[in-house]
Design a protein around this motif. Structure first.
Motif, PDB file in Angstrom:
ATOM      1  N   THR A   1     -20.516  50.768-106.844  1.00  0.00           N
ATOM      2  CA  THR A   1     -21.892  50.578-106.374  1.00  0.00           C
ATOM      3  C   THR A   1     -22.904  50.467-107.507  1.00  0.00           C
ATOM      4  O   THR A   1     -23.731  49.547-107.531  1.00  0.00           O
ATOM      5  N   TRP A   2     -22.848  51.399-108.466  1.00  0.00           N
ATOM      6  CA  TRP A   2     -23.821  51.380-109.560  1.00  0.00           C
ATOM      7  C   TRP A   2     -23.684  50.107-110.390  1.00  0.00           C
ATOM      8  O   TRP A   2     -24.682  49.481-110.766  1.00  0.00           O
ATOM      9  N   ILE A   3     -22.458  49.711-110.665  1.00  0.00           N
ATOM     10  CA  ILE A   3     -22.222  48.506-111.468  1.00  0.00           C
ATOM     11  C   ILE A   3     -22.770  47.275-110.753  1.00  0.00           C
ATOM     12  O   ILE A   3     -23.469  46.451-111.346  1.00  0.00           O
ATOM     13  N   VAL A   4     -22.466  47.148-109.467  1.00  0.00           N
ATOM     14  CA  VAL A   4     -22.910  45.985-108.693  1.00  0.00           C
ATOM     15  C   VAL A   4     -24.433  45.897-108.648  1.00  0.00           C
ATOM     16  O   VAL A   4     -25.014  44.808-108.744  1.00  0.00           O
ATOM     17  N   LYS A   5     -25.103  47.042-108.519  1.00  0.00           N
ATOM     18  CA  LYS A   5     -26.565  47.059-108.413  1.00  0.00           C
ATOM     19  C   LYS A   5     -27.264  46.836-109.749  1.00  0.00           C
ATOM     20  O   LYS A   5     -28.365  46.280-109.796  1.00  0.00           O
TER      21      LYS A   5
ATOM     22  N   SER B   1     -18.870  41.023-121.090  1.00  0.00           N
ATOM     23  CA  SER B   1     -18.696  42.068-120.068  1.00  0.00           C
ATOM     24  C   SER B   1     -18.456  43.439-120.703  1.00  0.00           C
ATOM     25  O   SER B   1     -17.710  43.562-121.675  1.00  0.00           O
ATOM     26  N   THR B   2     -19.094  44.447-120.133  1.00  0.00           N
ATOM     27  CA  THR B   2     -18.887  45.822-120.603  1.00  0.00           C
ATOM     28  C   THR B   2     -18.434  46.751-119.473  1.00  0.00           C
ATOM     29  O   THR B   2     -18.244  47.946-119.694  1.00  0.00           O
ATOM     30  N   TYR B   3     -18.279  46.191-118.276  1.00  0.00           N
ATOM     31  CA  TYR B   3     -17.831  46.986-117.131  1.00  0.00           C
ATOM     32  C   TYR B   3     -16.818  46.187-116.317  1.00  0.00           C
ATOM     33  O   TYR B   3     -16.873  44.952-116.274  1.00  0.00           O
ATOM     34  N   PHE B   4     -15.904  46.903-115.671  1.00  0.00           N
ATOM     35  CA  PHE B   4     -14.991  46.274-114.724  1.00  0.00           C
ATOM     36  C   PHE B   4     -14.534  47.329-113.726  1.00  0.00           C
ATOM     37  O   PHE B   4     -14.567  48.530-114.003  1.00  0.00           O
ATOM     38  N   PHE B   5     -14.142  46.883-112.560  1.00  0.00           N
ATOM     39  CA  PHE B   5     -13.558  47.786-111.568  1.00  0.00           C
ATOM     40  C   PHE B   5     -12.751  46.965-110.578  1.00  0.00           C
ATOM     41  O   PHE B   5     -12.891  45.737-110.501  1.00  0.00           O
ATOM     42  N   ASN B   6     -11.898  47.640-109.840  1.00  0.00           N
ATOM     43  CA  ASN B   6     -11.073  46.993-108.826  1.00  0.00           C
ATOM     44  C   ASN B   6     -11.708  47.253-107.456  1.00  0.00           C
ATOM     45  O   ASN B   6     -11.691  48.382-106.974  1.00  0.00           O
TER      46      ASN B   6
END
Length: 236
Positions: A217-221, A205-210
């Motif tokens: 939005t950008w990460i999910v897409k 993993s290189t991204y995370f958010f709460n």
């Protein structure tokens, strides 16, 4: 105006030069045994998992599986075999002495391959991003930072990753908020050490958010969902 500017510079320098030795005081290990619960147990399980002794999900509960893992570790490292993670066992496990990894014939020494500055900054970002998260979630944030360091898409130092900007926006909100300079808790320091020593609870993993605080939005897409730990969702 000139005097105020000089004062501001001095304050920043003081924050950056907080004595590292003062932050990383000697650890006092709490004795853990059957029925113990909490973040100390989660950390113990994580370390045992790193060495191949603990193979199920980390849950922070010192049950039969954890006890058996401790016994096997004690056997391999010629320690008192009682299934209790006391000072001697934890000192060996956390790298203060030479230990042996299960499934290998070679010794694993306590040689440190990272600097005190690396540990400080990683502990600071963990504290700022995950102070209220479970222990494994803290290690996961460190895991993400180190994955970025090892990726060609990001800066190749811990400090560089933390302070990377996209245009005028920092990658990590604690940089903008100033909380990146807060003194990390011992738990965040421990989590940073575990991440630096190879713990990878969220893999690549290189991204995370709460999701409760941001849409991401950008990460999910654009990225692949890996897992959720505590309040954070992790993506690769």
């Amino acid at each position: 105006m000139k005097g105020k500017r000089i004062l501001s510079i001095l304050i920043v320098l003081i924050l950056l030069l907080v004595p590292i030795t003062g932050v990383f005081a000697s650890e006092n290990y709490k004795t853990l045994k059957f029925s113990s619960k909490g973040n100390e147990v989660s950390r113990l399980q994580q370390k045992l998992q790193n060495y191949g002794y603990y193979t199920i999900s980390i849950d922070g509960i010192y049950g039969k599986v954890t006890e058996k893992a401790v016994i096997n570790f004690q056997k391999d490292n010629k320690l008192i075999i009682d299934g209790i993670a006391g000072k001697q066992t934890q000192t060996a496990l956390y790298g203060k002495t030479t230990t042996v990894s299960r499934g290998t014939s070679s010794s694993r020494s306590s040689v440190k391959s990272y600097s005190d500055a690396d540990l400080l900054w990683l502990a600071r970002i963990i504290e700022a991003e995950a102070s209220g998260e479970p222990y494994n979630g803290k290690v996961a944030v460190g895991n993400v930072i180190l994955n970025r360091v090892n990726s060609k898409e990001f800066p190749n130092t811990i400090y560089g990753v933390i302070f990377e900007y996209y245009g005028s926006i920092p990658q990590f909100s604690p940089v903008a908020e100033g909380t990146i300079y807060n003194t990390p808790s011992q738990e965040s320091i421990n989590a940073a050490k575990d991440a630096l020593n190879g713990a990878r609870p969220v893999g690549n993993s290189t991204y995370f958010f709460n999701p409760a605080k941001a849409a991401g939005t950008w990460i999910v897409k654009n990225k692949t969902y890996v897992t959720k730990i505590g309040g954070h969702s992790f993506y690769a």
